[in-house]
Write an enzyme that holds these catalytic residues in place. Structure first.
Site, PDB file in Angstrom:
ATOM      1  N   GLN A 259      -8.509   0.994  -4.237  1.00  0.00           N
ATOM      2  CA  GLN A 259      -9.119   1.935  -3.300  1.00  0.00           C
ATOM      3  C   GLN A 259     -10.191   2.768  -4.020  1.00  0.00           C
ATOM      4  O   GLN A 259      -9.994   3.942  -4.337  1.00  0.00           O
ATOM      5  CB  GLN A 259      -8.056   2.841  -2.683  1.00  0.00           C
ATOM      6  CG  GLN A 259      -7.009   2.090  -1.875  1.00  0.00           C
ATOM      7  CD  GLN A 259      -6.008   3.014  -1.222  1.00  0.00           C
ATOM      8  OE1 GLN A 259      -6.351   4.063  -0.668  1.00  0.00           O
ATOM      9  NE2 GLN A 259      -4.733   2.644  -1.280  1.00  0.00           N
TER      10      GLN A 259
ATOM     11  N   ASP B 249       0.824  -1.213   0.000  1.00  0.00           N
ATOM     12  CA  ASP B 249       0.000   0.000   0.000  1.00  0.00           C
ATOM     13  C   ASP B 249       0.860   1.264   0.000  1.00  0.00           C
ATOM     14  O   ASP B 249       0.522   2.253   0.642  1.00  0.00           O
ATOM     15  CB  ASP B 249      -0.954  -0.019   1.200  1.00  0.00           C
ATOM     16  CG  ASP B 249      -1.967   1.113   1.153  1.00  0.00           C
ATOM     17  OD1 ASP B 249      -2.236   1.630   0.055  1.00  0.00           O
ATOM     18  OD2 ASP B 249      -2.478   1.507   2.228  1.00  0.00           O
ATOM     19  N   TYR B 250       1.991   1.213  -0.705  1.00  0.00           N
ATOM     20  CA  TYR B 250       2.773   2.445  -0.848  1.00  0.00           C
ATOM     21  C   TYR B 250       1.997   3.448  -1.683  1.00  0.00           C
ATOM     22  O   TYR B 250       1.420   3.100  -2.716  1.00  0.00           O
ATOM     23  CB  TYR B 250       4.132   2.153  -1.490  1.00  0.00           C
ATOM     24  CG  TYR B 250       5.189   1.754  -0.489  1.00  0.00           C
ATOM     25  CD1 TYR B 250       5.805   2.714   0.323  1.00  0.00           C
ATOM     26  CD2 TYR B 250       5.553   0.426  -0.343  1.00  0.00           C
ATOM     27  CE1 TYR B 250       6.757   2.340   1.254  1.00  0.00           C
ATOM     28  CE2 TYR B 250       6.517   0.048   0.581  1.00  0.00           C
ATOM     29  CZ  TYR B 250       7.113   1.021   1.381  1.00  0.00           C
ATOM     30  OH  TYR B 250       8.062   0.660   2.310  1.00  0.00           O
ATOM     31  N   GLU B 251       2.010   4.723  -1.220  1.00  0.00           N
ATOM     32  CA  GLU B 251       1.251   5.775  -1.889  1.00  0.00           C
ATOM     33  C   GLU B 251       2.115   6.958  -2.306  1.00  0.00           C
ATOM     34  O   GLU B 251       1.641   7.848  -3.026  1.00  0.00           O
ATOM     35  CB  GLU B 251       0.110   6.240  -0.977  1.00  0.00           C
ATOM     36  CG  GLU B 251      -0.811   5.083  -0.562  1.00  0.00           C
ATOM     37  CD  GLU B 251      -1.988   5.498   0.297  1.00  0.00           C
ATOM     38  OE1 GLU B 251      -2.157   6.730   0.513  1.00  0.00           O
ATOM     39  OE2 GLU B 251      -2.744   4.616   0.743  1.00  0.00           O
ATOM     40  N   HIS B 252       3.383   6.985  -1.869  1.00  0.00           N
ATOM     41  CA  HIS B 252       4.312   8.072  -2.198  1.00  0.00           C
ATOM     42  C   HIS B 252       5.637   7.455  -2.638  1.00  0.00           C
ATOM     43  O   HIS B 252       6.105   6.475  -2.042  1.00  0.00           O
ATOM     44  CB  HIS B 252       4.536   8.977  -0.986  1.00  0.00           C
ATOM     45  CG  HIS B 252       3.263   9.482  -0.370  1.00  0.00           C
ATOM     46  ND1 HIS B 252       2.520  10.503  -0.917  1.00  0.00           N
ATOM     47  CD2 HIS B 252       2.584   9.079   0.746  1.00  0.00           C
ATOM     48  CE1 HIS B 252       1.448  10.732  -0.171  1.00  0.00           C
ATOM     49  NE2 HIS B 252       1.466   9.876   0.850  1.00  0.00           N
TER      50      HIS B 252
END
Length: 308
Positions: free
Chosen positions: A218, A156-159
């Protein structure tokens, strides 16, 4: 005699049509799943595994949130040396064992990354190199997974401070190694509709989609209040982006984004199920649902449990 022959031909053709229709319906039904997944532990509000209702007729995955390769005291990246950042007071190894012992249909995974690390800093994916990050990640995560008796991993890396190609190699090889070593039995990714995010996850999917079991897309990251038709359109779009993958639908407990559980989410799920495309449901998050009595978790599991 001619009339009889025509009747026989008609009956034969009708039989073929019925057979083809029933076969198609059965094939569609086989694409449905009774998988329910819920993130837990990110908000430190005391939620426990045992607080959640668990329907014995679903496959239930808890996803501990989060393990991050940052130090526990600062927001400095540690190049694959992961630490636990979930609520360790209430979500302990013994509690993992207890909930799995009481519920044979329960598995527990951990999620990597998330939105923020310590002090609200973004949890960047920032490896020094693939070759230096990978052995650190394998060693540190193996230790956590085995100490907690976990079953799987979620990404769930978002950056990002890396290229999509580096992300794909690091994560793809990490998942492959953990599976080959028998440390985990399943893996998922959790992208959302953002250009940078999608570029990284679709690169990972193209190179290593074969080792990824579920796509926790998501959908709650879309604008709040979207219609059922818009939601179904987004689902079709992401199913193409992650072709061949099991794309799960999702909602956020407080209804603050996407199609909320009070606003047509279950209508959309029923439509997908009738088409044979309901691969599962996941929720962000148990922490937020604690004060709501897990009403929508119960509804989700009931829908998934019926003739999946």
């Amino acid at each position: 005699m001619e009339y009889s022959s025509k009747l026989i031909i008609f009956i034969f053709q009708l039989t073929l049509i019925i057979f083809a229709t029933s076969s198609s319906t059965a094939a569609a039904a086989n694409n449905n799943s009774n998988l329910f997944r819920e993130y837990i532990g990110a908000e430190f509000n005391g939620v426990k595994f045992s607080d959640l209702p668990i329907n014995q007729n679903v496959d239930f995955h808890f996803i501990l949130s989060f393990a991050i390769d940052y130090t526990t005291t600062t927001s400095t990246p540690t190049n694959g040396n992961f630490n636990v950042f979930w609520d360790t007071d209430n979500l302990t190894p013994s509690q993992v064992s207890a909930i799995k012992s009481r519920n044979p249909n329960v598995k527990v995974a951990l999620s990597l990354g998330g939105d923020t690390a310590a002090d609200g800093h973004p949890a960047y994916f920032n490896p020094t190199s693939v070759e230096s990050w990978l052995p650190n990640a394998v060693a540190s995560l193996t230790k956590i997974i085995q100490s907690y008796n976990l079953d799987g991993i979620d990404i769930d890396y978002e950056h990002f401070k890396s290229t999509p190609e580096v992300f794909a190699e690091c994560i793809g090889r990490l998942v492959s190694t953990l599976k080959n070593n028998g440390v985990i039995s399943f893996a998922s990714i959790a992208p959302f509709d953002d250009e940078q995010v999608q570029s990284h996850y679709t690169a990972l999917w193209r190179s290593y989609g074969r080792v990824i079991d579920y796509v926790n897309f998501q959908f709650y990251a879309y604008d709040e209040g979207i219609s059922v038709e818009k939601f179904l359109g987004y689902f079709a779009e992401q199913s193409l982006n992650y072709g061949g993958g099991k794309v799960l639908v999702s909602f956020i407990s407080d209804g603050s984004g996407g199609l909320g559980p009070r606003d047509g989410f279950f209508t959309a799920c029923s439509r997908l199920k009738s088409e044979g495309n309901l691969h599962g449901i996941f929720v962000w998050s148990a922490d937020d649902s604690l004060g709501l009595g897990f009403k929508y978790e119960k509804m989700s599991q009931s829908l998934l449990a019926i003739s999946h």
